[in-house]
Design a protein around this motif. Sequence first.
Motif, PDB file in Angstrom:
ATOM      1  N   LEU A   1      41.551  46.441  38.422  1.00 10.31           N
ATOM      2  CA  LEU A   1      42.290  47.250  39.392  1.00 10.31           C
ATOM      3  C   LEU A   1      42.979  46.378  40.435  1.00 10.31           C
ATOM      4  O   LEU A   1      44.125  46.640  40.835  1.00 10.31           O
ATOM      5  N   TRP A   2      42.290  45.314  40.871  1.00  9.03           N
ATOM      6  CA  TRP A   2      42.855  44.440  41.896  1.00  9.03           C
ATOM      7  C   TRP A   2      43.979  43.574  41.337  1.00  9.03           C
ATOM      8  O   TRP A   2      45.038  43.430  41.969  1.00  9.03           O
ATOM      9  N   ALA A   3      43.765  42.990  40.168  1.00  8.62           N
ATOM     10  CA  ALA A   3      44.775  42.099  39.593  1.00  8.62           C
ATOM     11  C   ALA A   3      46.048  42.848  39.226  1.00  8.62           C
ATOM     12  O   ALA A   3      47.149  42.274  39.267  1.00  8.62           O
ATOM     13  N   ALA A   4      45.927  44.126  38.864  1.00  8.11           N
ATOM     14  CA  ALA A   4      47.116  44.902  38.518  1.00  8.11           C
ATOM     15  C   ALA A   4      47.978  45.211  39.734  1.00  8.11           C
ATOM     16  O   ALA A   4      49.174  45.515  39.584  1.00  8.11           O
ATOM     17  N   ARG A   5      47.422  45.124  40.947  1.00  3.09           N
ATOM     18  CA  ARG A   5      48.169  45.432  42.159  1.00  3.09           C
ATOM     19  C   ARG A   5      48.844  44.215  42.771  1.00  3.09           C
ATOM     20  O   ARG A   5      49.682  44.369  43.663  1.00  3.09           O
ATOM     21  N   LEU A   6      48.486  43.022  42.341  1.00  4.20           N
ATOM     22  CA  LEU A   6      49.087  41.826  42.940  1.00  4.20           C
ATOM     23  C   LEU A   6      50.596  41.753  42.738  1.00  4.20           C
ATOM     24  O   LEU A   6      51.323  41.456  43.697  1.00  4.20           O
ATOM     25  N   PRO A   7      51.135  41.991  41.537  1.00  6.69           N
ATOM     26  CA  PRO A   7      52.591  41.855  41.381  1.00  6.69           C
ATOM     27  C   PRO A   7      53.392  43.067  41.823  1.00  6.69           C
ATOM     28  O   PRO A   7      54.626  43.025  41.751  1.00  6.69           O
ATOM     29  N   LEU A   8      52.745  44.128  42.302  1.00  7.90           N
ATOM     30  CA  LEU A   8      53.476  45.356  42.632  1.00  7.90           C
ATOM     31  C   LEU A   8      54.099  45.328  44.018  1.00  7.90           C
ATOM     32  O   LEU A   8      55.026  46.095  44.281  1.00  7.90           O
ATOM     33  N   ALA A   9      53.592  44.502  44.913  1.00  7.40           N
ATOM     34  CA  ALA A   9      54.023  44.555  46.306  1.00  7.40           C
ATOM     35  C   ALA A   9      55.005  43.454  46.690  1.00  7.40           C
ATOM     36  O   ALA A   9      55.515  43.480  47.814  1.00  7.40           O
ATOM     37  N   TYR A  10      55.281  42.487  45.807  1.00  6.11           N
ATOM     38  CA  TYR A  10      56.073  41.331  46.237  1.00  6.11           C
ATOM     39  C   TYR A  10      56.861  40.795  45.046  1.00  6.11           C
ATOM     40  O   TYR A  10      56.338  40.725  43.919  1.00  6.11           O
ATOM     41  N   ASN A  11      58.096  40.428  45.285  1.00  3.11           N
ATOM     42  CA  ASN A  11      58.945  39.787  44.280  1.00  3.11           C
ATOM     43  C   ASN A  11      59.073  38.310  44.623  1.00  3.11           C
ATOM     44  O   ASN A  11      59.621  37.966  45.675  1.00  3.11           O
ATOM     45  N   PRO A  12      58.566  37.405  43.797  1.00  2.00           N
ATOM     46  CA  PRO A  12      58.643  35.971  44.120  1.00  2.00           C
ATOM     47  C   PRO A  12      60.068  35.460  44.052  1.00  2.00           C
ATOM     48  O   PRO A  12      60.968  36.113  43.515  1.00  2.00           O
ATOM     49  N   GLY A  13      60.258  34.259  44.600  1.00  2.00           N
ATOM     50  CA  GLY A  13      61.574  33.639  44.607  1.00  2.00           C
ATOM     51  C   GLY A  13      61.939  33.020  43.278  1.00  2.00           C
ATOM     52  O   GLY A  13      61.366  33.333  42.220  1.00  2.00           O
ATOM     53  N   GLU A  14      62.881  32.076  43.324  1.00  4.55           N
ATOM     54  CA  GLU A  14      63.372  31.461  42.093  1.00  4.55           C
ATOM     55  C   GLU A  14      62.351  30.526  41.463  1.00  4.55           C
ATOM     56  O   GLU A  14      62.375  30.327  40.244  1.00  4.55           O
ATOM     57  N   ASP A  15      61.464  29.927  42.253  1.00  2.00           N
ATOM     58  CA  ASP A  15      60.517  28.946  41.746  1.00  2.00           C
ATOM     59  C   ASP A  15      59.092  29.477  41.891  1.00  2.00           C
ATOM     60  O   ASP A  15      58.711  29.977  42.955  1.00  2.00           O
ATOM     61  N   VAL A  16      58.319  29.360  40.810  1.00  3.65           N
ATOM     62  CA  VAL A  16      56.902  29.712  40.809  1.00  3.65           C
ATOM     63  C   VAL A  16      56.126  28.542  40.221  1.00  3.65           C
ATOM     64  O   VAL A  16      56.685  27.679  39.530  1.00  3.65           O
ATOM     65  N   CYS A  17      54.839  28.517  40.497  1.00  2.00           N
ATOM     66  CA  CYS A  17      53.975  27.420  40.050  1.00  2.00           C
ATOM     67  C   CYS A  17      52.733  27.995  39.395  1.00  2.00           C
ATOM     68  O   CYS A  17      52.151  28.966  39.897  1.00  2.00           O
ATOM     69  N   VAL A  18      52.311  27.415  38.293  1.00  2.00           N
ATOM     70  CA  VAL A  18      51.097  27.803  37.571  1.00  2.00           C
ATOM     71  C   VAL A  18      50.119  26.634  37.631  1.00  2.00           C
ATOM     72  O   VAL A  18      50.457  25.510  37.254  1.00  2.00           O
ATOM     73  N   ASP A  19      48.922  26.907  38.113  1.00  2.00           N
ATOM     74  CA  ASP A  19      47.901  25.870  38.222  1.00  2.00           C
ATOM     75  C   ASP A  19      46.542  26.547  38.263  1.00  2.00           C
ATOM     76  O   ASP A  19      46.443  27.775  38.249  1.00  2.00           O
ATOM     77  N   GLU A  20      45.473  25.743  38.320  1.00  2.00           N
ATOM     78  CA  GLU A  20      44.125  26.305  38.355  1.00  2.00           C
ATOM     79  C   GLU A  20      43.579  26.276  39.775  1.00  2.00           C
ATOM     80  O   GLU A  20      43.930  25.415  40.588  1.00  2.00           O
ATOM     81  N   GLN A  21      42.703  27.245  40.063  1.00  2.00           N
ATOM     82  CA  GLN A  21      41.983  27.336  41.328  1.00  2.00           C
ATOM     83  C   GLN A  21      40.494  27.388  41.019  1.00  2.00           C
ATOM     84  O   GLN A  21      40.069  28.080  40.095  1.00  2.00           O
ATOM     85  N   LEU A  22      39.702  26.659  41.784  1.00  2.00           N
ATOM     86  CA  LEU A  22      38.261  26.606  41.565  1.00  2.00           C
ATOM     87  C   LEU A  22      37.555  27.293  42.727  1.00  2.00           C
ATOM     88  O   LEU A  22      37.658  26.856  43.875  1.00  2.00           O
ATOM     89  N   VAL A  23      36.851  28.376  42.430  1.00  2.00           N
ATOM     90  CA  VAL A  23      36.042  29.083  43.419  1.00  2.00           C
ATOM     91  C   VAL A  23      34.653  28.447  43.399  1.00  2.00           C
ATOM     92  O   VAL A  23      33.923  28.555  42.413  1.00  2.00           O
ATOM     93  N   GLY A  24      34.292  27.762  44.460  1.00  2.00           N
ATOM     94  CA  GLY A  24      33.038  27.016  44.490  1.00  2.00           C
ATOM     95  C   GLY A  24      31.819  27.906  44.303  1.00  2.00           C
ATOM     96  O   GLY A  24      31.640  28.898  45.010  1.00  2.00           O
ATOM     97  N   PHE A  25      30.968  27.542  43.345  1.00  2.00           N
ATOM     98  CA  PHE A  25      29.729  28.277  43.091  1.00  2.00           C
ATOM     99  C   PHE A  25      28.806  27.352  42.289  1.00  2.00           C
ATOM    100  O   PHE A  25      29.199  26.793  41.271  1.00  2.00           O
TER     101      PHE A  25
END
Length: 510
Positions: free
Chosen positions: A174-198
Amino acid sequence: MRRRFNVNEALEVFQQLEEEGESASSSSTDDSSCSDEEAEDQAFTPGPDSGEEMEEGSDEELRFFLTTTILDVIIKYTNIEGRRKYDDWTDVDRVELRALFGLLILAGVHRSRGESSASLWGEETGRPIFRATMSLGRFHMLTATLRFDDRLTRAARRLVQQDKLAPLREVWDLWAARLPLAYNPGEDVCVDEQLVGFRGRCNFKQYMPSKPAKYGIKLWVVCDVATSYAWGIIPYLGKTTRDAPAERGQGKRVVLELTEGLSGRTVTTDNFFTSLVLGEELLKKKICLVGTVRRNKPELPPQLLQMKSRAVLSSLFGFTSTATAVSYIPKRRRNVLLLSTKHHQVQIQEGPQQKPTVIIDYNRCKGAVDNLDKLVATYSCRRKTRRWPMSLFCNMLDVSAYNALVLWLSVEPAWNQQKRSIRRRLFLQELGTSMVRPAQARRTRLPRSSSAAALLEVQQQVEPGPAQEQTKKRCHLCRGKRSVHARFCHACGQAVCKEHSTAVCSACSC
């Protein structure tokens, strides 16, 4: 508290619940024979997101992500777990749940991730807003019972659905489906990894020595380069089983999945994702690719890999019908290889470094996800926990709060412009305060702390809570008795019992 089910017992319960759900949908049954938890499951219907009015203040920006449906799901499972664990459990509602999330955000504003909850609620070391919102015991009770699924059927769902994210899957989708609905990114986007410490028990925990946390849960993230807005997130869950073969072309699959719906943009990736096959697939979706590439890729021309006969600051280019390969040597024994489907006429920047334009564009766009990770870690609301769903959900709150700031600044770019260096902290403080105000306004008992009581009195004068019904009180005329009565004198308004009151008919009262 009930004991934990083993796998066989949980599977039987899960199948039994499915059969009961099918029978309930096909024929009407008697609801009086169902337990309280089953009745709540049957009566639960998520409310529409557009049907609830938006509240004032910065809280409405966060509602793009923590909307009515997500809150109802968390409330449902939290109440189920609370009734199982505590005999004196009081059901939580949206106001109290928002207050809990607001306190977590305020704890992140004070950078009190390593500070104990008792210190936050302390008289000398604490903050009055925590004691004015809820008691420390209630905070511990809510954080201990906060759930995102039914714990008793979790093992069965993992076996049937082969999903390692089962404890958080419903809320995550439910949360991930709402991320792209509120904002249109610019011409450049970046794909990378994020580490949530645990560092607790988690069967898809990763070790990444290049990250500050070293151990944790890895997420694939696509961010807008200009604002670091998190547009899409996918968790890395590893292999479904230990005997399953390793996934081939994982980087290609992740980038194609994250960039769905981003036509007309340029994607920047590192050497884990970049390949000529990926660039050709993205061109079909009208997306350009710029990224570093590993030396073992067969599409690279052999002359780009040679370093012995080349001088420092030298550049070579290899062209194909769809992409451009660049080799740049910034220093001895260092060869930087890039692949681009955007640059077909590569130029050298004038200056002492003589960098190609591909290198400049890559350096400008490569750090969007790392910048998001740094900003989220600065005012993180995460608390010490041994439950990985709770740790991952706190990261969801952090990302949602930062995305809310990006949305707010896109609407009001001049907001606190004179305090540009600290306006993210000011926004989070205002956001957390606005989320706890409704819970403070309806609180009936004043806290023992004088500072918290004064804050609560001021808050209730500004936002008065709902009118409270008259409750049972002790008779003020009974001496030394502990009897409690519900009658109140119409003249003085004080509580009285039957012995000290008289009944008058309507004719005599006139």
